[in-house]
Enzyme design. Structure first.
Site, mmCIF file in Angstrom:
data_model
loop_
_atom_site.group_PDB
_atom_site.id
_atom_site.type_symbol
_atom_site.label_atom_id
_atom_site.label_comp_id
_atom_site.label_asym_id
_atom_site.label_seq_id
_atom_site.Cartn_x
_atom_site.Cartn_y
_atom_site.Cartn_z
ATOM 1 C CD GLU A 198 25.222 4.789 10.158
ATOM 2 O OE1 GLU A 198 24.691 3.939 9.431
ATOM 3 O OE2 GLU A 198 24.973 5.994 10.059
ATOM 4 C CD1 TRP A 230 23.814 13.256 -9.393
ATOM 5 C CD2 TRP A 230 23.895 11.068 -9.076
ATOM 6 N NE1 TRP A 230 23.170 12.992 -8.227
ATOM 7 C CE2 TRP A 230 23.207 11.655 -7.997
ATOM 8 C CE3 TRP A 230 24.065 9.696 -9.080
ATOM 9 C CZ2 TRP A 230 22.688 10.921 -6.943
ATOM 10 C CZ3 TRP A 230 23.555 8.955 -8.024
ATOM 11 C CH2 TRP A 230 22.876 9.558 -6.980
ATOM 12 C CB CYS A 278 28.145 14.514 -14.387
ATOM 13 S SG CYS A 278 26.388 14.839 -14.227
ATOM 14 C CE LYS A 290 24.514 6.067 0.910
ATOM 15 N NZ LYS A 290 24.747 6.867 2.126
ATOM 16 C CE LYS A 292 26.045 8.970 9.771
ATOM 17 N NZ LYS A 292 24.621 8.901 9.695
ATOM 18 C CG ASN A 320 30.312 17.360 -12.540
ATOM 19 O OD1 ASN A 320 29.197 17.122 -12.085
ATOM 20 N ND2 ASN A 320 31.409 17.369 -11.794
ATOM 21 N N GLY A 321 27.782 19.676 -13.055
ATOM 22 C CA GLY A 321 27.408 20.843 -12.240
ATOM 23 C C GLY A 321 25.930 21.134 -12.405
ATOM 24 C CD GLU A 354 22.352 11.367 11.280
ATOM 25 O OE1 GLU A 354 21.341 10.657 11.481
ATOM 26 O OE2 GLU A 354 23.216 11.090 10.426
ATOM 27 C CG HIS A 401 11.554 10.758 33.603
ATOM 28 N ND1 HIS A 401 10.681 11.004 34.636
ATOM 29 C CD2 HIS A 401 11.787 11.963 33.028
ATOM 30 C CE1 HIS A 401 10.364 12.269 34.665
ATOM 31 N NE2 HIS A 401 11.012 12.890 33.692
ATOM 32 N NE ARG A 427 32.689 12.443 -11.044
ATOM 33 C CZ ARG A 427 33.339 13.507 -10.531
ATOM 34 N NH1 ARG A 427 34.462 13.315 -9.868
ATOM 35 N NH2 ARG A 427 32.849 14.720 -10.664
HETATM 36 C C1 AGP Z 1 22.321 6.448 7.772
HETATM 37 O O1 AGP Z 1 23.713 6.736 7.990
HETATM 38 C C2 AGP Z 1 22.089 5.018 7.362
HETATM 39 N N1 AGP Z 1 22.874 4.691 6.222
HETATM 40 C C3 AGP Z 1 20.614 4.661 7.239
HETATM 41 O O2 AGP Z 1 20.028 4.944 8.482
HETATM 42 C C4 AGP Z 1 19.805 5.432 6.156
HETATM 43 O O3 AGP Z 1 19.660 6.767 6.563
HETATM 44 C C5 AGP Z 1 18.419 4.780 6.052
HETATM 45 O O4 AGP Z 1 18.598 3.437 5.634
HETATM 46 C C6 AGP Z 1 17.490 5.494 5.060
HETATM 47 O O5 AGP Z 1 18.033 5.417 3.769
HETATM 48 P P1 AGP Z 1 17.377 6.352 2.629
HETATM 49 O O6 AGP Z 1 17.576 7.776 3.047
HETATM 50 O O7 AGP Z 1 18.109 6.006 1.360
HETATM 51 O O8 AGP Z 1 15.903 6.016 2.536
#
Ligand code: AGP
Length: 611
Positions: free
Chosen positions: A491, A78, A2, A606, A488, A104-105, A484, A507, A27
């Site tokens: 991407e 938020w 928030c 995003k 990271k 906020n919190g 993961e 394998h 934010r």
């Molecule tokens: C992760 O760094 C990516 N931005 C992407 O893989 C993301 O995790 C995926 O699109 C799922 O998004 P969501 O958690 O909003 O469903």
């Protein structure tokens, strides 16, 4: 998170509040509001609130012109407790409008406070934790603002930054904080409070950062501060040199780095509200013990990093709760015509709660009669609204495309669900449960400690910056973690990075390993350490440059790899939350070294709201 803004001085407050809130839009928010004092202590405070964007608030107040008054507070919400609605929007008021509060919190004990306040005759208008603060202030306010604020905050458990107006104190704005940031600022026109510097930069650079449990009192002549004994304290002001863009990132170069560093607080905000007297409490989930015992199988679906969370959760849930867990990519799940048995719980993990593939998988499961549970970071998102049960993470808005703090809080949610399921189903001893709760509560601090490896990861990133390929290997839970880590890196640095189960290398993939290949091995699972070391030897003997990531005290890798990073010791099941920190930092600094826009990598969004 928030956003809070407050002003009092020799100008109309409302336009300043609206401008300030606009500078806090980064934010993330889903509703907004303001409270204005027109200077007459016999007149009620003017409260204006909207669901949605600030534009609606501007339209409602004709750009702030309809609300006359030189002091006020404003808020962008938020949602964490209660859907994004006008009723849940801040400011919240009490005592027929005698007190207005923005917050906020997270107030962790708001439910207990609500019961107490209702017994004192207070009638709640919202589902929020914040409204309890407004009523408490009204209850304790007998004319002494400092005393009322001190008494109120002594009853609050959790994090808060508060902006406060008292109707009978026109021209004054009050603030207090604990664990959520709050700044004060002064200019020739008056005085300000805000959640963050960007809100006040257009008006002044003369800023003071409040410490925990400090109270600030604003008048048109400036700001004065008090401690929790009600004593005046002197505070230093400083001249902020940031520009607005830098300020929105809290001084960090990128949102991703800021969000990496927000993980201790995000984990604390996600874990602590669910721990009471050493027990995990998931009342808000609304799943009865009978419902939990009736679960025969769990089917998890998600995309990207959220899918990696599911891969981790499978190990944890099966080990702790003895429940079979299937994990599918959401984009694959419904097209394989899965056999869905009676008693299967469909769990969907999603930061945004809007990912089209994950939403479609949820709908598919519901159409086939499955009970559904979602782990979501955005209150009121589509997946949250359509799932039968929702476990909200409290990471706050995540701006960078590459997820970090949301991923970490999703892991924490899965740990808590697995432990709760296990103790309800009788598959975990009280001793193990208690030991795991202790380890869970230690994670935020351990992550804080781990962030200290940042400089080392920046140095190591230099060794990856010119790589064409990178390999990440691990066994068991470490395999889920390297999935993961590889995502990271690829991407945000565009380096071709692949994760492999360490036992799988021989394998086929090991044919790719040649002199100088960058290989990162994660080894934290006690029973698998020896096997992993032999996998490392296989790879090292073929000329790879080896990076080892393991727990403190395990020196078995030291002689086999070129560089070792150690993470603090914890329960085996919780290592994914620790090893991911160096992996995030490595990816971030490799991306930086390659001159890439870390927060907005090419081709990515995003939230992927299309199939
Ligand atoms: C992760 O760094 C990516 N931005 C992407 O893989 C993301 O995790 C995926 O699109 C799922 O998004 P969501 O958690 O909003 O469903």
């Amino acid at each position: 998170m928030c956003g809070i803004v407050g002003f009092t001085g020799r100008r109309q407050a409302c336009p300043i509040l609206l401008d300030g809130l606009e500078h806090l839009e980064y934010r993330g928010y889903d509703s907004a509001g303001i409270a204005i004092s027109d200077g007459n202590k016999d007149h009620p405070l003017h409260i204006r609130r909207v669901k949605g964007r600030l534009r609606a608030l501007r339209e409602m107040t004709h750009d702030g012109q309809t609300e006359q008054g030189s002091s006020g507070i404003g808020h962008t919400r938020w949602a964490t407790h209660g859907e994004p609605t006008v009723e849940n929007a801040h400011p919240h008021v009490s005592g027929e409008g005698r007190v207005a509060v923005v917050h906020n919190g997270i107030i962790e004990n708001y439910q207990d406070l609500r019961v107490t306040l209702e017994k004192r005759g207070y009638v709640f208008q919202s589902q929020t934790d914040t409204e309890t603060v407004a009523h408490l202030l009204d209850y304790y306010y007998k004319g002494d603002a400092v005393d009322a604020i001190m008494r109120t905050v002594m009853h609050l458990r959790g994090s808060f930054a508060l902006g406060i107006l008292f109707q009978d104190r026109p021209g004054e704005v009050w603030g207090v904080r604990r664990d959520s940031p709050l700044i004060a600022a002064t200019s020739d026109d008056g005085a300000f409070i805000a959640s963050d510097v960007p809100a006040i930069l257009p008006y002044t650079r003369n800023v003071c950062y409040l410490n925990n449990m400090e109270i600030v009192h604003l008048t048109e002549d400036g700001a004065e501060f008090f401690n929790m004994d009600g004593e005046h304290i002197d505070k230093d002001f400083q001249q902020v040199q940031w520009d607005v863009e830098a300020a929105e990132k809290g001084g960090y170069a990128h949102f991703m780095l800021k969000e990496i560093h927000e993980q201790p607080k995000a984990m604390q905000d996600t874990i602590h509200p669910h721990i009471r007297d050493g027990r995990i409490v998931l009342d808000e989930l609304g799943m009865s013990d009978e419902e939990i015992r009736a679960v025969r199988r769990i089917q998890m679906v998600a995309c990207g990093s959220a899918w990696h969370v599911c891969m981790t959760a499978r190990y944890v849930m099966e080990q702790m709760a003895g429940l079979p867990v299937d994990v599918d990519l959401a984009s694959e799940f419904r097209y394989r015509n899965p056999v869905l048995e009676e008693g299967t719980l469909l769990m969907v993990v999603s930061q945004s709660g809007e990912t089209a593939d994950s939403l479609a998988a949820l709908r598919y499961g519901k159409d086939h009669g499955m009970r559904t549970l979602a782990i979501v970071n955005v209150m009121g998102s589509s997946i949250a609204r359509e799932a039968d049960r929702v476990f909200y993470t409290s990471a706050g808005p995540e701006i960078a495309v590459a997820t970090t703090k949301a991923y970490s809080t999703q892991l924490a949610a899965c740990y808590m669900l697995a432990m709760h399921f296990a103790i309800v189903r009788g598959t975990m001893s009280e001793e193990d449960y208690s030991r795991h709760v202790t380890a869970l509560l230690a994670l935020p601090h351990q992550i804080e400690q781990l962030l200290g490896c940042e400089n080392r990861m920046q140095w190591l990133a230099g060794k990856y910056a010119n790589s064409r390929d990178a390999f990440f290997i691990g066994r068991g839970l470490d395999y889920a973690s390297v999935l993961e880590g590889a995502l990271k890196l690829k991407e945000i640095s565009y380096i071709h990075a692949e994760a492999y189960a360490a036992g799988e290398l021989k394998h086929g993939t090991i044919s790719l390993i040649e002199k100088g290949s960058m290989v990162l091995a994660v080894a934290t699972q006690k029973e698998l350490l020896e096997k992993e070391v032999s996998n490392i030897v296989e790879v090292k003997s073929r000329g790879a440059t080896m990076l080892g990531l393991t727990m403190e005290g395990n020196y078995a890798m030291e002689d086999q790899v070129d560089f070792t990073i150690y993470v603090p010791r914890t329960e085996d099941c919780f290592y994914p939350s620790l090893v991911v920190i160096p992996l995030q930092l490595l990816a971030y600094y490799v991306s930086l070294a390659r001159g890439i826009d870390v927060d907005k990598p090419r081709n990515l969004a995003k939230s992927v709201t299309v199939e």
